[in-house]
Design an enzyme around this catalytic site. Structure first.
Site, short mmCIF file in Angstrom:
data_model
loop_
_atom_site.label_atom_id
_atom_site.label_comp_id
_atom_site.label_asym_id
_atom_site.label_seq_id
_atom_site.Cartn_x
_atom_site.Cartn_y
_atom_site.Cartn_z
N HIS A 137 -12.73 -93.06 -14.54
CA HIS A 137 -14.03 -92.82 -13.94
C HIS A 137 -14.96 -93.99 -14.24
CE1 HIS A 137 -13.50 -88.15 -13.67
NE2 HIS A 137 -12.58 -88.82 -13.01
N GLU A 141 -17.68 -94.37 -15.95
CA GLU A 141 -18.08 -94.60 -17.34
C GLU A 141 -16.98 -95.33 -18.11
OE1 GLU A 141 -19.73 -90.45 -16.25
OE2 GLU A 141 -18.16 -91.82 -15.58
N CYS A 169 -18.59 -86.37 -16.41
CA CYS A 169 -17.68 -85.23 -16.40
C CYS A 169 -17.41 -84.77 -17.83
CB CYS A 169 -16.37 -85.59 -15.70
SG CYS A 169 -15.33 -86.76 -16.59
N ALA A 216 -20.57 -94.92 21.26
CA ALA A 216 -21.21 -96.08 21.90
C ALA A 216 -21.51 -95.69 23.34
CB ALA A 216 -20.29 -97.29 21.86
N ARG A 247 -15.38 -96.94 9.30
CA ARG A 247 -14.04 -96.36 9.12
C ARG A 247 -13.55 -96.54 7.69
NH1 ARG A 247 -10.54 -98.36 14.43
NH2 ARG A 247 -11.56 -97.02 15.99
N LEU A 306 -7.08 -96.61 15.78
CA LEU A 306 -7.86 -95.90 14.75
C LEU A 306 -7.52 -96.37 13.34
CD1 LEU A 306 -7.76 -92.24 16.17
CD2 LEU A 306 -9.37 -94.08 16.70
N GLU A 316 -14.78 -89.96 16.58
CA GLU A 316 -14.80 -91.02 17.58
C GLU A 316 -14.28 -90.47 18.91
OE1 GLU A 316 -13.69 -95.01 16.78
OE2 GLU A 316 -13.78 -94.76 14.61
N GLY A 335 -14.33 -88.16 22.65
CA GLY A 335 -15.05 -88.20 23.92
C GLY A 335 -16.23 -87.25 23.94
N GLY A 336 -16.97 -87.31 25.04
CA GLY A 336 -18.22 -86.58 25.13
C GLY A 336 -18.10 -85.07 25.04
#
Length: 362
Positions: free
Chosen positions: A69, A71, A99, A178, A208, A228, A296, A298-299
Site C-alpha cells: 500500500h 504507506e 488500513c 464525441a 481508458r 477498445l 463508449e 452508441g446513442g
C-alpha cells in the site's frame, strides 16, 4: 471548488508550492494518489508522503492490488534514502485512512507504529463502513497523534470509483461520446470515421487507461470493428488491458468472430452479455473487481444508461462540424427522460474541439 485530477498534474505542483502546513503535504500525497488511478482495482488509489522538519523523506503510491500500500511504498522509499532512525518522530500524510486489517499485505497501521511515526495526517475516512475510523483508535492507543479530514473533498474525489463500488456494489460509470454540433455521433458512410481531432482521441486513451472496463453495444461492434485497447502513450501504463464489454440482444455468436474483440491478442479480455439488465451487468463487473466503467456505446444504449440514472460522470467531446449522420448522441425520440444537472463542470478547448465534462448531481 474544482479540484485537479489525472488530467491536471501540473496543478498539484502549483498547489503544493502555494500551500503550507498539513495542506501542503496533502497536495503532494494527492499528486501521488492520482498516479495510481486505473491500476489498483479492486483497491483504491492512495498516495502517501513522509515528512520530518519540513523535509520530504519518502513518498509512494499504491501501484497494484497485492503490492504494498501507499504507506509501505513511502516507508520503503524513505529507507532507500535515509536511515531507519530518521523515521522516528516523522509525520506521514496519506490521502485515505490507513488500513488496519491484514489482507494480501500487512496492515499499514502496524507499519506506522513499528517505524515510530509521531503523527498521521489523512484526508478521507475509509468508505468501507467496517473499517471507517478503526485506524484512529489503533494509532492513538499507540501514542500517535492523528489528524483527519485534511483536503477531505479532494481526497474523496480520487476515491470515488472505489467508494461507489464498496458501498453500492456498482462501479463508477463514465459516459464518453464525441458529437457534431448537430448532435450526431456518426458521419455519412462516404466520409471518414472520426469526428474529433487526434489530440481529443489521445485524451480518450488517457481516460481508458484510468478505467477497468470499456462498454459498447453490439451495433457499435458491427459498425466500427473497434479495438477498445490502450494505445499510444496510454499503452505504456503497467496495467492489463481494460475488460472489453459488449451488450448484445443476440449473443456472442451473432457478432463477427474475426473482428478485433474476438481475434486479437486481448480476446480473453472480451466479455459479452446477452439481453441482461444494465445494472445487473454493472454488478457483475463490480464482482470482477471493476471500480470504474467507461461507456463508449452508441446513442440508444447511452440513452438507456442515462435514463436508468446509472451514469456518474460525462466526457462530451464536440467537434465543430455538421454531419447529418444517422446516429444521435443520446438516441432518437421526443421524450428523453434523463434530465441531469452536472457539477464540477469543466470546459476545455482541444484544438478546434471542445471537451465538456462534469459529475452528475444526485
Amino acid at each position: 471548488m474544482t479540484y485537479p485530477d489525472r488530467f491536471h498534474f501540473q496543478a498539484f505542483r502549483s498547489l503544493f508550492e502555494q500551500s503550507s502546513g498539513d495542506e501542503k503535504w496533502m497536495w503532494r500525497a494527492l499528486e501521488l494518489a492520482w498516479q495510481g488511478v486505473g491500476l489498483t482495482s479492486p483497491n483504491p488509489a492512495v498516495g502517501a508522503v513522509i515528512v520530518k522538519e519540513g523535509v520530504e523523506l519518502g513518498a509512494g503510491f499504491h501501484r497494484k492490488a497485492g503490492l504494498p500500500h501507499a504507506e509501505r511504498e513511502a516507508i520503503a522509499d524513505a529507507l532507500t534514502r535515509h536511515s531507519l532512525a530518521s523515521l522516528k518522530g516523522a509525520t506521514i500524510y496519506v490521502t485515505l485512512e490507513p488500513c488496519s486489517t491484514r489482507g494480501k499485505t500487512p496492515a499499514c497501521t502496524d507499519g506506522i507504529i513499528e517505524h515510530g511515526f509521531s503523527k498521521v495526517v489523512y484526508g478521507a475516512v475509509d468508505p468501507n463502513p467496517d473499517h471507517a475510523g478503526v485506524a484512529d483508535s489503533i494509532l492513538k492507543q499507540a501514542g500517535i497523534a492523528v489528524v483527519s479530514g485534511v483536503l477531505k473533498e479532494a481526497c474523496e474525489r480520487v476515491l470515488r470509483p472505489f467508494a461507489k463500488r464498496i458501498t453500492t456494489g456498482v462501479p463508477w460509470v463514465i459516459a464518453k461520446t464525441a458529437m457534431s454540433l448537430d448532435g450526431r455521433i456518426t458521419r455519412p458512410p462516404s466520409e471518414g470515421q472520426w469526428l474529433t481531432n487526434p489530440d481529443s482521441r489521445a485524451i480518450v486513451h488517457q481516460l481508458r487507461a484510468s478505467v477497468d472496463a470499456i462498454l459498447v453495444g453490439g451495433k457499435t461492434v458491427r459498425r466500427d470493428n473497434p479495438r477498445l485497447t490502450l494505445r499510444g502513450e496510454a499503452a505504456s501504463v503497467e496495467k492489463p488491458q481494460p475488460w472489453r464489454v459488449v451488450l448484445s440482444h443476440s449473443g456472442r455468436q451473432s457478432l463477427p468472430q474475426d473482428y478485433h474483440l474476438f481475434s486479437d491478442d486481448f480476446r480473453d479480455r472480451t466479455l459479452v452479455f446477452e439481453d441482461e439488465p444494465l445494472e445487473a451487468v454493472l454488478r457483475k463487473l463490480a464482482e470482477k473487481g471493476c471500480n470504474s466503467v467507461l461507456l463508449e456505446c452508441g446513442g440508444r444504449l447511452m440513452r438507456q444508461f442515462a435514463e436508468a440514472e446509472l451514469i456518474d460522470e460525462y466526457f462530451l467531446f464536440y467537434a465543430p462540424i455538421i454531419t447529418g449522420g444517422e446516429d444521435f448522441g443520446f438516441g432518437l425520440g421526443q421524450h428523453f427522460h434523463a434530465s441531469a444537472e452536472l457539477l464540477e463542470v469543466q470546459s476545455q478547448s482541444i484544438g478546434q474541439d471542445t471537451l465538456i465534462r462534469g459529475v452528475v448531481k444526485r
